[in-house]
Design an enzyme around this catalytic site. Structure first.
Site, mmCIF file in Angstrom:
data_model
loop_
_atom_site.group_PDB
_atom_site.id
_atom_site.type_symbol
_atom_site.label_atom_id
_atom_site.label_comp_id
_atom_site.label_asym_id
_atom_site.label_seq_id
_atom_site.Cartn_x
_atom_site.Cartn_y
_atom_site.Cartn_z
ATOM 1 C CB ALA A 66 -0.872 -0.001 1.251
ATOM 2 N N GLY A 111 0.552 -5.110 0.583
ATOM 3 C CA GLY A 111 -0.526 -5.161 -0.408
ATOM 4 C C GLY A 111 -0.093 -5.797 -1.721
ATOM 5 C CD GLU A 114 -2.594 -7.651 2.249
ATOM 6 O OE1 GLU A 114 -2.169 -6.508 1.975
ATOM 7 O OE2 GLU A 114 -3.315 -7.886 3.240
ATOM 8 C CD GLU A 134 1.020 -5.756 5.705
ATOM 9 O OE1 GLU A 134 1.707 -6.710 6.131
ATOM 10 O OE2 GLU A 134 0.515 -5.745 4.572
HETATM 11 N N1 COA Z 1 4.573 3.258 -0.359
HETATM 12 C C1 COA Z 1 4.995 4.435 -0.859
HETATM 13 N N2 COA Z 1 6.211 4.599 -1.410
HETATM 14 C C2 COA Z 1 7.012 3.534 -1.476
HETATM 15 C C3 COA Z 1 6.648 2.280 -0.972
HETATM 16 C C4 COA Z 1 5.358 2.173 -0.394
HETATM 17 N N3 COA Z 1 4.884 1.014 0.070
HETATM 18 N N4 COA Z 1 7.663 1.414 -1.156
HETATM 19 C C5 COA Z 1 8.640 2.110 -1.773
HETATM 20 N N5 COA Z 1 8.250 3.384 -1.954
HETATM 21 C C6 COA Z 1 9.013 4.474 -2.562
HETATM 22 C C7 COA Z 1 10.099 4.989 -1.643
HETATM 23 O O1 COA Z 1 9.570 5.913 -0.713
HETATM 24 C C8 COA Z 1 11.038 5.613 -2.653
HETATM 25 O O2 COA Z 1 10.481 6.838 -3.065
HETATM 26 P P1 COA Z 1 11.429 8.170 -3.144
HETATM 27 O O3 COA Z 1 12.474 7.828 -4.171
HETATM 28 O O4 COA Z 1 10.476 9.239 -3.590
HETATM 29 O O5 COA Z 1 11.988 8.350 -1.767
HETATM 30 C C9 COA Z 1 10.944 4.673 -3.845
HETATM 31 O O6 COA Z 1 9.714 3.993 -3.693
HETATM 32 C C10 COA Z 1 12.058 3.635 -3.880
HETATM 33 O O7 COA Z 1 12.039 2.913 -2.658
HETATM 34 P P2 COA Z 1 13.332 2.733 -1.723
HETATM 35 O O8 COA Z 1 12.874 2.447 -0.335
HETATM 36 O O9 COA Z 1 14.288 3.869 -1.901
HETATM 37 O O10 COA Z 1 13.983 1.418 -2.381
HETATM 38 P P3 COA Z 1 14.946 0.372 -1.675
HETATM 39 O O11 COA Z 1 15.489 -0.488 -2.764
HETATM 40 O O12 COA Z 1 15.915 1.044 -0.785
HETATM 41 O O13 COA Z 1 13.988 -0.530 -0.743
HETATM 42 C C11 COA Z 1 11.988 -1.792 -0.233
HETATM 43 C C12 COA Z 1 12.987 -1.336 -1.316
HETATM 44 C C13 COA Z 1 10.847 -2.521 -0.934
HETATM 45 C C14 COA Z 1 12.700 -2.756 0.753
HETATM 46 C C15 COA Z 1 11.465 -0.549 0.539
HETATM 47 O O14 COA Z 1 11.023 0.419 -0.409
HETATM 48 C C16 COA Z 1 10.321 -0.837 1.482
HETATM 49 O O15 COA Z 1 10.531 -1.396 2.565
HETATM 50 N N6 COA Z 1 9.078 -0.417 1.107
HETATM 51 C C17 COA Z 1 7.920 -0.512 1.941
HETATM 52 C C18 COA Z 1 7.423 -1.936 2.028
HETATM 53 C C19 COA Z 1 6.253 -2.031 2.981
HETATM 54 O O16 COA Z 1 6.366 -1.839 4.157
HETATM 55 N N7 COA Z 1 5.070 -2.345 2.427
HETATM 56 C C20 COA Z 1 3.863 -2.503 3.180
HETATM 57 C C21 COA Z 1 3.067 -1.261 3.171
HETATM 58 S S1 COA Z 1 1.593 -1.447 4.139
#
Ligand code: COA
Length: 260
Positions: A66, A111, A114, A134
């Site tokens: 999400a 998500g 999911e 989450e």
């Molecule tokens: N929602 C909104 N933005 C997200 C996102 C999310 N779930 N996941 C990644 N992004 C965005 C980051 O904020 C970043 O944006 P920016 O460049 O404007 O700062 C961009 O996507 C790239 O992500 P980044 O975190 O820099 O990549 P990474 O390779 O370092 O890490 C992940 C990748 C997937 C490990 C990390 O992005 C992450 O943990 N995301 C969230 C996962 C999560 O908790 N999902 C459940 C949500 S309920």
């Protein structure tokens, strides 16, 4: 049809929907759910489309969950709507009546995982990663993981993933039954298309009816499910495809299915 957060590509008798917010790792925001809902409507209304492939843009993510920026704005009154909005779209996708195959090309977190679970079959690339992170955000899954994950992998493994927030790789996901098969990245889409084309060369009424009956196993008690299956089996015996399929076998030739 043009969408701002997804790509919709119609092939012969199936379509490919691609989640397309690469700079946000295809995170599922409000607009993306609206776009996906519209795309589902297109599939429902198009008699030529008999299957859907769902994938993500790029090599990094299927969907990283999400949209956390939008999620952060939720409170105890609006949170339920945040969850229901995405959950309803995923339920509609699962019940679209045509097989939906996820080609998971990278992170499928929260998500994203999911959404993959709302698809009927999941193929993954070797670099794919799955998880329900989450709890790391002080929240629980809101788009179905507490319900679909235990159905797919059993309660203990589902709780392991959901309570730890840990990520697993594609091979581990395959081992626990979350993923059907893992392919090298370059082969993911070609192999998914190959699967879909093979499936669509069968009697399409049979394919769709089999899907319908298997989904019914989630909510029907066994005796009712068996009765449900028998009724659909009987209906299919009245189709041209059934007569053609069985006759072709007896005449030792390939069937020519027309979907009637
Ligand atoms: N929602 C909104 N933005 C997200 C996102 C999310 N779930 N996941 C990644 N992004 C965005 C980051 O904020 C970043 O944006 P920016 O460049 O404007 O700062 C961009 O996507 C790239 O992500 P980044 O975190 O820099 O990549 P990474 O390779 O370092 O890490 C992940 C990748 C997937 C490990 C990390 O992005 C992450 O943990 N995301 C969230 C996962 C999560 O908790 N999902 C459940 C949500 S309920």
């Amino acid at each position: 049809m043009n969408f701002s957060t997804i790509l919709y590509e119609k092939k012969n008798n199936y379509c490919i929907i691609t989640l397309n917010r690469p700079d946000k790792l295809n995170a599922l925001n409000f607009q993306l759910f609206n776009d996906l809902n519209e795309a589902i409507k297109l599939v429902e209304l198009d008699r030529e489309i008999n299957a859907v492939i769902l994938t993500g843009t790029g090599d990094k993510a299927f969907a990283a969950g999400a949209d956390i920026k939008e999620l952060h704005e939720s409170d105890d009154l609006t949170g339920v709507h945040f969850s229901q909005h995405g959950s309803k779209v995923m339920y509609r996708l699962e019940n679209i009546g045509k097989p939906v195959i996820a080609a998971v090309n990278g992170f499928a977190l929260g998500g994203g995982c999911e959404l993959a679970m709302a698809c009927h079959i999941r193929f993954a690339s070797e670099n794919a990663k799955f998880g329900q992170p989450e709890v790391n955000l002080g929240i629980i899954p809101g788009y179905g993981a507490t319900q679909r994950l235990p159905r797919l992998v059993g309660r203990a493994k589902a709780l392991d993933l959901i309570l730890s927030g840990a990520m697993i790789d594609a091979f581990e996901a395959e081992k626990i039954g979350l993923v059907n098969k893992v392919f090298p990245r370059a082969e993911l889409l070609p192999k998914t298309i190959e699967f879909v084309e093979n499936m669509l060369s069968k009697g399409i009424l049979a394919v769709r009816t089999a899907l319908n009956c298997v989904l019914a196993a989630d909510y029907l008690p066994l005796a009712e499910g068996l009765e449900y299956e028998s009724r659909w089996f009987g209906k299919l015996c009245g189709t041209k495809d059934f007569k053609e399929g069985t006759l072709a076998f007896l005449e030792k030739r390939k069937p020519n299915f027309t979907g009637e």
